[in-house]
Design a protein around this motif. Structure first.
Motif, PDB file in Angstrom:
ATOM      1  N   ARG A  73       0.803  -0.871  -0.169  1.00 22.69           N
ATOM      2  CA  ARG A  73       0.005   0.268   0.047  1.00 22.69           C
ATOM      3  C   ARG A  73       0.801   1.118   0.027  1.00 22.69           C
ATOM      4  NH1 ARG A  73      -4.879   1.120   4.114  1.00 22.69           N
ATOM      5  NH2 ARG A  73      -6.066   3.212   3.098  1.00 22.69           N
ATOM      6  N   VAL A  74       1.044   2.396  -0.857  1.00 26.81           N
ATOM      7  CA  VAL A  74       1.887   3.271  -1.139  1.00 26.81           C
ATOM      8  C   VAL A  74       0.825   4.106  -1.334  1.00 26.81           C
ATOM      9  CG1 VAL A  74       3.871   1.650  -2.898  1.00 26.81           C
ATOM     10  CG2 VAL A  74       1.123   2.849  -3.915  1.00 26.81           C
ATOM     11  N   ALA A  75      -0.167   4.555  -0.875  1.00 26.72           N
ATOM     12  CA  ALA A  75      -1.476   5.645  -0.914  1.00 26.72           C
ATOM     13  C   ALA A  75      -2.272   5.460   0.247  1.00 26.72           C
ATOM     14  CB  ALA A  75      -1.236   6.448  -2.033  1.00 26.72           C
ATOM     15  N   THR A  76      -3.364   5.823   0.113  1.00 18.09           N
ATOM     16  CA  THR A  76      -4.012   5.857   0.501  1.00 18.09           C
ATOM     17  C   THR A  76      -5.147   4.953  -0.211  1.00 18.09           C
ATOM     18  OG1 THR A  76      -5.688   7.866   1.141  1.00 18.09           O
ATOM     19  CG2 THR A  76      -4.322   7.617   2.632  1.00 18.09           C
ATOM     20  N   ASP A  77      -4.858   5.266  -1.218  1.00 19.76           N
ATOM     21  CA  ASP A  77      -5.740   5.099  -2.656  1.00 19.76           C
ATOM     22  C   ASP A  77      -5.495   3.953  -3.520  1.00 19.76           C
ATOM     23  OD1 ASP A  77      -5.004   6.908  -3.140  1.00 19.76           O
ATOM     24  OD2 ASP A  77      -6.048   8.031  -4.572  1.00 19.76           O
ATOM     25  N   ARG A  78      -3.759   3.670  -2.953  1.00 18.65           N
ATOM     26  CA  ARG A  78      -3.407   2.893  -4.057  1.00 18.65           C
ATOM     27  C   ARG A  78      -2.544   2.350  -3.734  1.00 18.65           C
ATOM     28  NH1 ARG A  78      -0.338   6.625  -8.891  1.00 18.65           N
ATOM     29  NH2 ARG A  78      -2.245   7.761  -8.130  1.00 18.65           N
ATOM     30  N   GLU A 131       1.548   0.407 -10.131  1.00 16.67           N
ATOM     31  CA  GLU A 131       1.218   1.350  -9.065  1.00 16.67           C
ATOM     32  C   GLU A 131      -0.789   1.317  -9.520  1.00 16.67           C
ATOM     33  OE1 GLU A 131       2.194   4.383  -8.033  1.00 16.67           O
ATOM     34  OE2 GLU A 131       4.434   4.241  -7.334  1.00 16.67           O
ATOM     35  N   VAL A 132      -1.616   0.298  -8.783  1.00 15.18           N
ATOM     36  CA  VAL A 132      -3.146   0.632  -9.018  1.00 15.18           C
ATOM     37  C   VAL A 132      -3.535   1.238  -8.417  1.00 15.18           C
ATOM     38  CG1 VAL A 132      -4.593  -0.936  -9.189  1.00 15.18           C
ATOM     39  CG2 VAL A 132      -2.201  -1.630  -9.640  1.00 15.18           C
ATOM     40  N   ALA A 133      -4.258   2.596  -8.902  1.00 11.88           N
ATOM     41  CA  ALA A 133      -4.765   3.694  -8.521  1.00 11.88           C
ATOM     42  C   ALA A 133      -6.490   3.038  -9.271  1.00 11.88           C
ATOM     43  CB  ALA A 133      -4.309   4.984  -8.737  1.00 11.88           C
TER      44      ALA A 133
END
Length: 174
Positions: A73-78, A131-133
């Motif tokens: 998990r690299v960001a809150t939504d990614r 990365e998946v967003a």
């Protein structure tokens, strides 16, 4: 598969899998577990596809008997899906005509479905990641012509009057 915390505190699921086609299923299960735990189920479908394609590429083009699959998990939504193998061969996106064949679509699809992907090269191999967003929100299309605002109408009228005055002055001086 195990859940870890990276040195930056982010959540990570990782596992070492055999370098064989059946490992794509285990990678998809890892993605499902990770995105469900993080409340990011809207990313599951794309992240599963990315994991399958990355594992497939490692199986076909990699070296060694195993691969490492990581979902971070690299960001809150990614999330970032990565596959490490022992090959030094850096993958390239297939040309459009090659991507339409029976194989060679993996990175072509990943490039189309994700905002970022890349390759980290090491002395002993490489890590291919994407990365998946969530998809970007569609911006509403403004279909109101610019002259429908009062300010635009005033500017248009002023410009029209200036042109008409210049033309009238030109004709008057001849």
């Amino acid at each position: 598969m195990c859940a870890l915390y990276a040195t930056d505190g982010s959540d990570v699921f990782t596992g070492i899998l055999p370098r064989e086609a059946e490992s794509a299923r285990a990678a998809r299960q890892m993605v499902d577990k990770a995105v469900a735990d993080w409340g990011l189920s809207e990313l599951a479908e794309t992240a599963r596809l990315v994991a399958s394609e990355l594992v497939g590429n490692a199986v076909v083009h990699g070296k060694g008997s195993s691969i490492r699959v990581t979902v971070a998990r690299v960001a809150t939504d990614r999330v970032k899906v990565a596959v490490v193998d022992l090959s030094l061969q850096v993958p390239q996106i297939a040309r459009t005509d090659e991507a339409l064949g029976e194989s060679g679509r993996g990175l072509f699809l990943i490039d189309a479905l994700t905002p970022r992907w890349g390759v980290d090269e090491f002395r002993w191999g490489k890590r291919v990641w994407a990365e998946v967003a969530p998809p970007p929100e569609e911006q509403p299309v403004c279909e109101i012509p610019m002259w429908h605002t009062i300010a635009a109408q005033a500017m248009y009228l002023a410009a029209l009057l200036a042109v008409m005055s210049a033309l009238a002055y030109g004709f008057a001086t001849q």
